[in-house]
Design an enzyme around this catalytic site. Structure first.
Site, PDB file in Angstrom:
ATOM      1  N   ARG A  57       0.814  -1.209   0.000  1.00 14.01           N
ATOM      2  CA  ARG A  57       0.000   0.000   0.000  1.00 14.01           C
ATOM      3  C   ARG A  57       0.851   1.264   0.000  1.00 14.01           C
ATOM      4  O   ARG A  57       0.339   2.353  -0.079  1.00 14.01           O
ATOM      5  CB  ARG A  57      -0.900   0.027   1.249  1.00 14.01           C
ATOM      6  CG  ARG A  57      -2.089  -0.881   1.154  1.00 14.01           C
ATOM      7  CD  ARG A  57      -2.723  -1.092   2.520  1.00 14.01           C
ATOM      8  NE  ARG A  57      -3.199   0.141   3.143  1.00 14.01           N
ATOM      9  CZ  ARG A  57      -4.360   0.693   2.901  1.00 14.01           C
ATOM     10  NH1 ARG A  57      -5.161   0.143   2.028  1.00 14.01           N
ATOM     11  NH2 ARG A  57      -4.736   1.796   3.521  1.00 14.01           N
ATOM     12  N   ARG A  59       7.580   7.062  -4.828  1.00 20.36           N
ATOM     13  CA  ARG A  59       7.176   7.979  -5.892  1.00 20.36           C
ATOM     14  C   ARG A  59       8.318   8.962  -6.161  1.00 20.36           C
ATOM     15  O   ARG A  59       8.807   9.585  -5.226  1.00 20.36           O
ATOM     16  CB  ARG A  59       5.944   8.734  -5.385  1.00 20.36           C
ATOM     17  CG  ARG A  59       5.023   9.153  -6.466  1.00 20.36           C
ATOM     18  CD  ARG A  59       3.863   9.874  -5.874  1.00 20.36           C
ATOM     19  NE  ARG A  59       2.790   8.989  -5.415  1.00 20.36           N
ATOM     20  CZ  ARG A  59       1.797   9.421  -4.646  1.00 20.36           C
ATOM     21  NH1 ARG A  59       1.759  10.671  -4.249  1.00 20.36           N
ATOM     22  NH2 ARG A  59       0.841   8.599  -4.291  1.00 20.36           N
ATOM     23  N   ARG A  66      -7.098  -6.624  14.870  1.00 17.25           N
ATOM     24  CA  ARG A  66      -6.399  -5.601  15.634  1.00 17.25           C
ATOM     25  C   ARG A  66      -7.436  -4.592  16.072  1.00 17.25           C
ATOM     26  O   ARG A  66      -8.385  -4.284  15.347  1.00 17.25           O
ATOM     27  CB  ARG A  66      -5.340  -4.899  14.776  1.00 17.25           C
ATOM     28  CG  ARG A  66      -4.156  -5.764  14.451  1.00 17.25           C
ATOM     29  CD  ARG A  66      -3.321  -6.116  15.656  1.00 17.25           C
ATOM     30  NE  ARG A  66      -2.721  -4.938  16.283  1.00 17.25           N
ATOM     31  CZ  ARG A  66      -2.223  -4.924  17.518  1.00 17.25           C
ATOM     32  NH1 ARG A  66      -2.289  -6.006  18.268  1.00 17.25           N
ATOM     33  NH2 ARG A  66      -1.676  -3.823  18.000  1.00 17.25           N
ATOM     34  N   ARG A  85      -0.713   7.716  15.480  1.00 19.34           N
ATOM     35  CA  ARG A  85      -0.925   9.001  14.803  1.00 19.34           C
ATOM     36  C   ARG A  85      -1.806   9.914  15.636  1.00 19.34           C
ATOM     37  O   ARG A  85      -2.532   9.456  16.526  1.00 19.34           O
ATOM     38  CB  ARG A  85      -1.517   8.812  13.414  1.00 19.34           C
ATOM     39  CG  ARG A  85      -2.708   7.898  13.329  1.00 19.34           C
ATOM     40  CD  ARG A  85      -3.053   7.568  11.863  1.00 19.34           C
ATOM     41  NE  ARG A  85      -3.872   6.367  11.816  1.00 19.34           N
ATOM     42  CZ  ARG A  85      -4.109   5.658  10.729  1.00 19.34           C
ATOM     43  NH1 ARG A  85      -3.617   6.031   9.573  1.00 19.34           N
ATOM     44  NH2 ARG A  85      -4.860   4.581  10.773  1.00 19.34           N
ATOM     45  N   GLU A  99      -4.296   7.970  18.384  1.00 15.71           N
ATOM     46  CA  GLU A  99      -4.747   6.623  18.038  1.00 15.71           C
ATOM     47  C   GLU A  99      -3.747   5.594  18.545  1.00 15.71           C
ATOM     48  O   GLU A  99      -2.597   5.569  18.114  1.00 15.71           O
ATOM     49  CB  GLU A  99      -4.870   6.563  16.515  1.00 15.71           C
ATOM     50  CG  GLU A  99      -5.597   5.369  15.985  1.00 15.71           C
ATOM     51  CD  GLU A  99      -5.812   5.470  14.471  1.00 15.71           C
ATOM     52  OE1 GLU A  99      -6.302   6.519  13.990  1.00 15.71           O
ATOM     53  OE2 GLU A  99      -5.477   4.504  13.781  1.00 15.71           O
ATOM     54  N   TYR A 144      -9.714  -6.392   4.749  1.00 13.93           N
ATOM     55  CA  TYR A 144      -9.522  -4.947   4.814  1.00 13.93           C
ATOM     56  C   TYR A 144     -10.165  -4.331   3.573  1.00 13.93           C
ATOM     57  O   TYR A 144      -9.879  -4.730   2.463  1.00 13.93           O
ATOM     58  CB  TYR A 144      -8.028  -4.615   4.823  1.00 13.93           C
ATOM     59  CG  TYR A 144      -7.775  -3.138   5.000  1.00 13.93           C
ATOM     60  CD1 TYR A 144      -7.490  -2.617   6.253  1.00 13.93           C
ATOM     61  CD2 TYR A 144      -7.863  -2.259   3.932  1.00 13.93           C
ATOM     62  CE1 TYR A 144      -7.293  -1.268   6.433  1.00 13.93           C
ATOM     63  CE2 TYR A 144      -7.668  -0.906   4.109  1.00 13.93           C
ATOM     64  CZ  TYR A 144      -7.384  -0.426   5.352  1.00 13.93           C
ATOM     65  OH  TYR A 144      -7.192   0.919   5.531  1.00 13.93           O
ATOM     66  N   ASP A 166     -11.344  -0.545   1.763  1.00 12.67           N
ATOM     67  CA  ASP A 166     -11.550   0.893   1.760  1.00 12.67           C
ATOM     68  C   ASP A 166     -13.031   1.165   1.499  1.00 12.67           C
ATOM     69  O   ASP A 166     -13.758   0.291   1.027  1.00 12.67           O
ATOM     70  CB  ASP A 166     -10.697   1.538   0.657  1.00 12.67           C
ATOM     71  CG  ASP A 166      -9.220   1.555   1.036  1.00 12.67           C
ATOM     72  OD1 ASP A 166      -8.909   1.693   2.232  1.00 12.67           O
ATOM     73  OD2 ASP A 166      -8.370   1.426   0.129  1.00 12.67           O
TER      74      ASP A 166
HETATM   75  N1  UDP Z   1       2.874   2.537   7.102  1.00  7.77           N
HETATM   76  C1  UDP Z   1       4.153   2.801   7.554  1.00  7.77           C
HETATM   77  N2  UDP Z   1       4.465   4.053   7.976  1.00  7.77           N
HETATM   78  C2  UDP Z   1       3.571   5.073   7.971  1.00  7.77           C
HETATM   79  C3  UDP Z   1       2.268   4.812   7.488  1.00  7.77           C
HETATM   80  C4  UDP Z   1       1.942   3.532   7.081  1.00  7.77           C
HETATM   81  O1  UDP Z   1       4.987   1.921   7.578  1.00  7.77           O
HETATM   82  O2  UDP Z   1       3.903   6.185   8.386  1.00  7.77           O
HETATM   83  C5  UDP Z   1       2.540   1.165   6.642  1.00  7.77           C
HETATM   84  C6  UDP Z   1       2.201   0.248   7.799  1.00  7.77           C
HETATM   85  O3  UDP Z   1       2.736  -1.003   7.522  1.00  7.77           O
HETATM   86  C7  UDP Z   1       0.701   0.212   7.782  1.00  7.77           C
HETATM   87  C8  UDP Z   1       0.367   0.322   6.301  1.00  7.77           C
HETATM   88  O4  UDP Z   1       1.408   1.146   5.785  1.00  7.77           O
HETATM   89  O5  UDP Z   1       0.219  -0.957   8.363  1.00  7.77           O
HETATM   90  C9  UDP Z   1      -0.972   0.954   6.002  1.00  7.77           C
HETATM   91  O6  UDP Z   1      -1.046   2.181   6.663  1.00  7.77           O
HETATM   92  P1  UDP Z   1      -2.214   3.222   6.520  1.00  7.77           P
HETATM   93  O7  UDP Z   1      -1.905   4.330   7.433  1.00  7.77           O
HETATM   94  O8  UDP Z   1      -2.403   3.498   5.064  1.00  7.77           O
HETATM   95  O9  UDP Z   1      -3.430   2.348   7.029  1.00  7.77           O
HETATM   96  P2  UDP Z   1      -4.847   2.820   7.552  1.00  7.77           P
HETATM   97  O10 UDP Z   1      -4.851   2.430   8.975  1.00  7.77           O
HETATM   98  O11 UDP Z   1      -4.953   4.295   7.353  1.00  7.77           O
HETATM   99  O12 UDP Z   1      -5.783   2.012   6.741  1.00  7.77           O
END
Ligand code: UDP
Length: 372
Positions: free
Chosen positions: A171, A175, A254, A286, A306, A354, A356
């Site tokens: 994911r 870039r 989780r 976060r 969170e 999972y 979206d």
């Molecule tokens: N991830 C990471 N660092 C970050 C944000 C995300 O390594 O700063 C990785 C991490 O493995 C995570 C995955 O990307 O489980 C998906 O994160 P995202 O925040 O996109 O998931 P959300 O909880 O928002 O669906």
């Protein structure tokens, strides 16, 4: 029959399904054990700000049909998700892009960044990444992995990156442009006025009973609703293992804990809606500052820290743990589900996947279509 469908769960999947079935002339009754509508996309106004009570939700899709469909129920703003990551006292832009690389290594051009990453990866000799750590290392190299991936991921999933499946990190692509837009989808935004209103509109005049579990409802109404509100079919969007009384064992999830704080007199706490804390030592993953999702200019602010948490029975499940063991167990539940007469399963918990929001809408519309 009093209702054609009993819909268990007033989240996005159930609401979209109810909406499509009502359009097709069917009747539905929606129940939810929570006292609120909208499942985990529930938003509530606090201090004049729409607060995402069960985690931040940013709508994004590349499916034009889904985008047009959802806009019938809300006007979306032009919010673009551009999270910032904090590692110790360093700040980086996400997703991993030229801004990140430039800050990390002082490089300026894509060629320099590619060369730096190639140098980091050379010597690792990872041909077929077997787990998340190997996948991340072979994609981005040790610097990005150590500072921006390892701690965050291990906190979020509660296990070592070596014990996590590689697909999670897919994911997060690299870039080589100066572009902080987290998503690549052409359509993105936050609904003005929040998500709860979308669900209210989707449901329209469909009757809803809140604060009642499926189990309690069946007790009240008889197995097939014969003692009260009778119904033809059931759409179940709760946990599939719970539906079957965990008879094959528990699936793992989780969970999350949210610590919300209203800060009076502070009009801007962190300058961005999403700030990730990527070091392991900080216990939360976060901080969300909700007003920035809607470009709020209020005098006060609301933030949410969170905290990831291990799930145990009775907690709110958030993320299915789609590793091999759990997927295999889910597959056995799915085969049982196939044999359930007149019961459909849907949503993140019913399908143990999972998803979206746009994928939820797609799946609910297509299930509704297959029922016609
Ligand atoms: N991830 C990471 N660092 C970050 C944000 C995300 O390594 O700063 C990785 C991490 O493995 C995570 C995955 O990307 O489980 C998906 O994160 P995202 O925040 O996109 O998931 P959300 O909880 O928002 O669906």
């Amino acid at each position: 029959m009093k209702y054609d469908y009993l819909i268990v769960g007033a989240g996005l999947f159930g609401a979209v399904f109810a909406n499509r079935m009502r359009e097709a002339g069917r009747t539905c009754l929606v129940i939810d054990r929570r006292g609120t509508l909208a499942g985990n996309i529930y938003t509530k106004e606090e201090a004049g700000i729409q607060v995402h009570k069960y985690g931040a939700h940013i709508f994004h899709t590349s499916n034009k049909r889904v985008w047009e469909y959802i806009q019938q129920f809300a006007e979306f703003n032009h919010y673009i998700n551009s999270p910032v990551a904090v590692y110790k006292d360093e700040l980086y832009n996400l997703p991993f892009n030229m801004n990140t690389f430039s800050k990390m290594w002082g490089v300026r051009t894509p060629a320099e960044a590619r060369e730096k990453i190639a140098g980091q990866i050379a010597g690792l000799h990872i041909e077929n990444p077997a787990n998340l750590e190997e996948q991340a290392l072979s994609l981005a190299g040790p610097d990005v992995y150590e500072k921006l991936i390892k701690g965050y991921t291990e906190k979020q999933w509660g296990r070592d990156c070596k014990d996590l499946p590689a697909f999670i990190i897919k994911r997060l692509p690299l870039r080589f442009v100066y572009d902080n837009n987290y998503f690549t989808d052409p359509y993105q935004g936050i609904p003005k006025g929040g998500y709860t209103r979308i669900v209210e509109k989707l449901l329209g005049d469909t009757p809803v009973r809140l604060g009642i579990s499926y189990h309690e409802f069946l007790k009240e109404n008889g197995q097939k609703g014969d003692a009260g509100d009778s119904f033809g079919k059931t759409l179940y969007t709760g946990m599939i293992d719970e539906y079957f009384n965990y008879c094959l064992g528990e699936l793992q999830y989780r969970s999350l804990r949210f610590e919300e704080e209203v800060i009076p007199g502070c009009d801007n706490y962190q300058g961005n809606a999403v700030v990730n804390y990527t070091e392991r030592e900080v216990p939360y993953t976060r901080i969300i500052e909700h007003k920035h999702f809607e470009f709020g200019t209020q005098a006060d602010t609301v933030i949410t820290r969170e905290y990831p948490a291990e799930w145990k029975r009775g907690d709110e499940p958030y993320y299915p743990v789609n590793d091999e063991l759990n997927n295999a167990l889910y597959e056995r539940y799915r085969r049982m589900a196939e044999k359930e007469e007149n019961v459909l399963f849907g949503g993140r918990l019913g399908l143990y996947r999972y998803m979206d929001m746009d994928k939820v809408i797609e799946a609910a519309i297509s299930l509704a279509e297959s029922e016609q």
